[in-house]
Design an enzyme around this catalytic site. Structure first.
Site, PDB file in Angstrom:
ATOM      1  CG  HIS A  17      95.035 -61.944  31.492  1.00  0.00           C
ATOM      2  ND1 HIS A  17      95.836 -61.071  32.287  1.00  0.00           N
ATOM      3  CD2 HIS A  17      95.299 -63.019  31.879  1.00  0.00           C
ATOM      4  CE1 HIS A  17      95.742 -61.803  33.377  1.00  0.00           C
ATOM      5  NE2 HIS A  17      95.598 -63.138  33.346  1.00  0.00           N
ATOM      6  CE  LYS A  41      93.621 -67.290  45.163  1.00  0.00           C
ATOM      7  NZ  LYS A  41      94.019 -67.529  43.658  1.00  0.00           N
ATOM      8  NE  ARG A  90     100.780 -68.734  32.499  1.00  0.00           N
ATOM      9  CZ  ARG A  90     100.630 -68.460  33.687  1.00  0.00           C
ATOM     10  NH1 ARG A  90     100.610 -67.031  34.142  1.00  0.00           N
ATOM     11  NH2 ARG A  90     100.222 -69.095  34.593  1.00  0.00           N
ATOM     12  CB  SER A 128      98.068 -61.499  37.550  1.00  0.00           C
ATOM     13  OG  SER A 128      97.406 -61.374  36.349  1.00  0.00           O
TER      14      SER A 128
END
Ligand code: PNS
Length: 163
Positions: A17, A41, A90, A128
């Protein structure tokens, strides 16, 4: 004046990030890092904690602001008067989800463009989720996140195990 938004959950912020934040800040006048407060969440860190960690990790960047948001990203972009959303890619596996999100956001408001930046190769495997997984089994995460974040993750996992 180019104001861009880099949105995400940042639970927690990783070097991947931070790589995108640095590079996006270098090509915009102002970069707003939007931290999603997703009520559906249960994150490891509260939105306040995630904002605090991001503030510390980006304190040397003068044109970066960290702001929490709820609801639709496109509404947040409008509220911030930002014309650009930045997302990191990514690998090809990111593409489908990102394309769907970008197309949806474009349908919702065609004045806001989504720009993709390729994550630097050295961070192309990093997320993460994997950071939390490694930490939960006692692994060393110091090469994935800043040292102070690694400490926070370890402490938070211990704290959650106590309750
Ligand atoms: O770091 P993440 O979890 O990959 O970030 C995902 C994020 C926050 C960019 C995405 O979930 C989002 O924009 N959520 C806000 C709700 C929204 O606007 N959804 C519609 C987009 S299809």
């Amino acid at each position: 004046m180019l104001r861009a938004i880099y949105p995400g959950s940042f639970d927690p912020v990783t070097y991947g990030h931070l790589d995108i934040i640095r590079r996006a800040a270098a090509v915009s006048d102002e970069l707003i890092v939007g931290v999603l407060n997703n009520k559906a969440k249960i994150p490891l860190f509260s939105v306040e904690e995630r904002v605090k960690m991001l503030c510390k990790a980006t304190e040397d960047l003068g044109n970066v602001r960290i702001i929490p948001f709820e609801g639709l990203l496109i509404d947040f972009a409008k509220q911030m008067d930002a014309k650009v959303i930045v997302r990191g890619l990514r690998a090809i596996t990111d593409f489908e989800y990102e394309l769907q999100m970008a197309q949806t956001n474009r349908k919702l408001n065609e004045e806001v463009e989504t720009l993709f930046m390729t994550t630097s190769l050295e961070y192309s495997y990093l997320s993460s989720t994997t950071v939390k997984e490694v930490a939960s089994f006692g692994g060393d995460i110091s090469q994935f996140v800043p040292e102070f974040v690694a400490k926070e993750v370890t402490e938070k996992i211990k704290e959650k195990r106590r309750v």
